[in-house]
Design a protein around this motif. Sequence first.
Motif, PDB file in Angstrom:
ATOM      1  N   MET A   1       1.134  -0.643  -0.093  1.00  0.00           N
ATOM      2  CA  MET A   1      -0.210  -0.182  -0.109  1.00  0.00           C
ATOM      3  C   MET A   1       0.773   0.879   0.007  1.00  0.00           C
ATOM      4  O   MET A   1       1.661   1.567   0.840  1.00  0.00           O
ATOM      5  CB  MET A   1      -1.473   0.228   1.325  1.00  0.00           C
ATOM      6  N   LYS A   2       0.648   2.449  -0.837  1.00  0.00           N
ATOM      7  CA  LYS A   2       1.673   3.302  -0.744  1.00  0.00           C
ATOM      8  C   LYS A   2       1.052   4.274  -0.193  1.00  0.00           C
ATOM      9  O   LYS A   2       0.105   3.815   1.003  1.00  0.00           O
ATOM     10  CB  LYS A   2       0.963   4.133  -1.979  1.00  0.00           C
ATOM     11  N   GLU A   3       2.482   4.526   0.586  1.00  0.00           N
ATOM     12  CA  GLU A   3       2.176   5.928   1.953  1.00  0.00           C
ATOM     13  C   GLU A   3       0.964   6.993   1.837  1.00  0.00           C
ATOM     14  O   GLU A   3       0.179   6.725   2.596  1.00  0.00           O
ATOM     15  CB  GLU A   3       3.275   6.456   1.735  1.00  0.00           C
ATOM     16  N   GLN A   4       0.814   7.833   0.277  1.00  0.00           N
ATOM     17  CA  GLN A   4      -0.757   8.235   0.163  1.00  0.00           C
ATOM     18  C   GLN A   4      -1.835   7.988   0.920  1.00  0.00           C
ATOM     19  O   GLN A   4      -2.611   8.475   1.281  1.00  0.00           O
ATOM     20  CB  GLN A   4      -0.479   9.028  -0.957  1.00  0.00           C
ATOM     21  N   GLU A   5      -2.008   6.207   0.721  1.00  0.00           N
ATOM     22  CA  GLU A   5      -3.642   5.742   0.806  1.00  0.00           C
ATOM     23  C   GLU A   5      -2.854   5.363   1.927  1.00  0.00           C
ATOM     24  O   GLU A   5      -4.480   5.319   2.994  1.00  0.00           O
ATOM     25  CB  GLU A   5      -3.171   4.312  -0.024  1.00  0.00           C
TER      26      GLU A   5
ATOM     27  N   ARG B   1      -4.301   8.608   3.644  1.00  0.00           N
ATOM     28  CA  ARG B   1      -5.516   8.963   3.588  1.00  0.00           C
ATOM     29  C   ARG B   1      -6.150   8.032   5.141  1.00  0.00           C
ATOM     30  O   ARG B   1      -7.461   8.472   4.970  1.00  0.00           O
ATOM     31  CB  ARG B   1      -6.069   8.696   1.940  1.00  0.00           C
TER      32      ARG B   1
END
Length: 84
Positions: A1-5, A8
């Motif tokens: 999972m991406k850091e931005q996700e 969020r």
Amino acid sequence: MKEQEILREQISEIVKNQLKNNDPPETKIVYKQLLQTGFTDAQTKQMIEQCVTLELFEIIQMGKTFDNDRYIKNLKNLPNEPIE
């Protein structure tokens, strides 16, 4: 999972907890007001999340402390985007 996700999801969780715990109470008040004016649940939460995001930015990037007054001011100013 991406850091931005991940970020969020964490911000979304903050808003959910604020609504559930009624802390600060202004979050739930503004949430209900926005729903009554025709915004959807998702739209309303997204707007509140923007206010949380701004506070996190101020803390992390600018080295400031959490400013509850600024946060509440931005909440009460919704649906206008938080500016301070």
